[in-house]
Design a protein around this motif. Structure first.
Motif, PDB file in Angstrom:
ATOM      1  N   VAL A  11       0.834  -1.190   0.000  1.00  0.00           N
ATOM      2  CA  VAL A  11       0.000   0.000   0.000  1.00  0.00           C
ATOM      3  C   VAL A  11       0.878   1.252   0.000  1.00  0.00           C
ATOM      4  O   VAL A  11       0.531   2.267  -0.593  1.00  0.00           O
ATOM      5  CB  VAL A  11      -1.010  -0.010   1.171  1.00  0.00           C
ATOM      6  CG1 VAL A  11      -0.298   0.109   2.506  1.00  0.00           C
ATOM      7  CG2 VAL A  11      -2.046   1.081   0.998  1.00  0.00           C
ATOM      8  N   LEU A  30      -6.657   5.522  -5.079  1.00  0.00           N
ATOM      9  CA  LEU A  30      -6.287   4.305  -4.370  1.00  0.00           C
ATOM     10  C   LEU A  30      -7.559   3.538  -4.034  1.00  0.00           C
ATOM     11  O   LEU A  30      -8.486   4.094  -3.435  1.00  0.00           O
ATOM     12  CB  LEU A  30      -5.539   4.676  -3.087  1.00  0.00           C
ATOM     13  CG  LEU A  30      -4.925   3.544  -2.286  1.00  0.00           C
ATOM     14  CD1 LEU A  30      -3.798   2.885  -3.056  1.00  0.00           C
ATOM     15  CD2 LEU A  30      -4.415   4.075  -0.961  1.00  0.00           C
ATOM     16  N   ARG A  32      -9.244  -0.654  -3.097  1.00  0.00           N
ATOM     17  CA  ARG A  32      -8.992  -2.056  -2.770  1.00  0.00           C
ATOM     18  C   ARG A  32      -8.998  -2.836  -4.077  1.00  0.00           C
ATOM     19  O   ARG A  32      -9.871  -2.632  -4.912  1.00  0.00           O
ATOM     20  CB  ARG A  32     -10.071  -2.594  -1.835  1.00  0.00           C
ATOM     21  CG  ARG A  32     -10.134  -1.927  -0.472  1.00  0.00           C
ATOM     22  CD  ARG A  32      -8.992  -2.263   0.403  1.00  0.00           C
ATOM     23  NE  ARG A  32      -8.929  -3.708   0.611  1.00  0.00           N
ATOM     24  CZ  ARG A  32      -8.218  -4.300   1.540  1.00  0.00           C
ATOM     25  NH1 ARG A  32      -7.516  -3.578   2.373  1.00  0.00           N
ATOM     26  NH2 ARG A  32      -8.205  -5.595   1.660  1.00  0.00           N
ATOM     27  N   TYR A  44      -4.204  -3.460  -2.590  1.00  0.00           N
ATOM     28  CA  TYR A  44      -4.442  -2.074  -2.981  1.00  0.00           C
ATOM     29  C   TYR A  44      -3.893  -1.821  -4.377  1.00  0.00           C
ATOM     30  O   TYR A  44      -2.839  -2.333  -4.737  1.00  0.00           O
ATOM     31  CB  TYR A  44      -3.791  -1.100  -1.993  1.00  0.00           C
ATOM     32  CG  TYR A  44      -4.528  -1.042  -0.690  1.00  0.00           C
ATOM     33  CD1 TYR A  44      -5.612  -0.178  -0.528  1.00  0.00           C
ATOM     34  CD2 TYR A  44      -4.171  -1.856   0.359  1.00  0.00           C
ATOM     35  CE1 TYR A  44      -6.306  -0.142   0.664  1.00  0.00           C
ATOM     36  CE2 TYR A  44      -4.857  -1.826   1.546  1.00  0.00           C
ATOM     37  CZ  TYR A  44      -5.924  -0.962   1.698  1.00  0.00           C
ATOM     38  OH  TYR A  44      -6.617  -0.935   2.879  1.00  0.00           O
TER      39      TYR A  44
END
Length: 75
Positions: A11, A30, A32, A44
């Motif tokens: 991430v 950003l 999931r 991510y």
């Protein structure tokens, strides 16, 4: 549908990539990683709605490693 998702190993790297793209006037968000693609990433990814090829070029030029791209329905 075209490639618009860039997947990362962490991430932190995804956030760094988002910041670099922003500096270069390429909007990304950003998100999931979709469940069917999670086994390929940390969970991510960056969603890039336009200028995808430019985004990939910018990341490569700045030494930002990503683990893959995918085509997903834009949210």
């Amino acid at each position: 549908m075209e490639n618009n998702l860039i997947m990362f190993n962490s991430v932190t790297l995804a956030m760094r990539a988002r910041d670099i793209l922003g500096i270069n006037n390429v909007f990304s968000r950003l998100i999931r990683t979709p469940i069917n693609l999670k086994n390929r990433s940390c969970g991510y990814s960056l969603l890039v709605k336009s200028d995808f090829s430019k985004a990939v070029e910018i990341l490569s030029r700045n030494g930002i490693a990503y683990i893959g791209t995918a085509a997903v329905d834009a949210e």
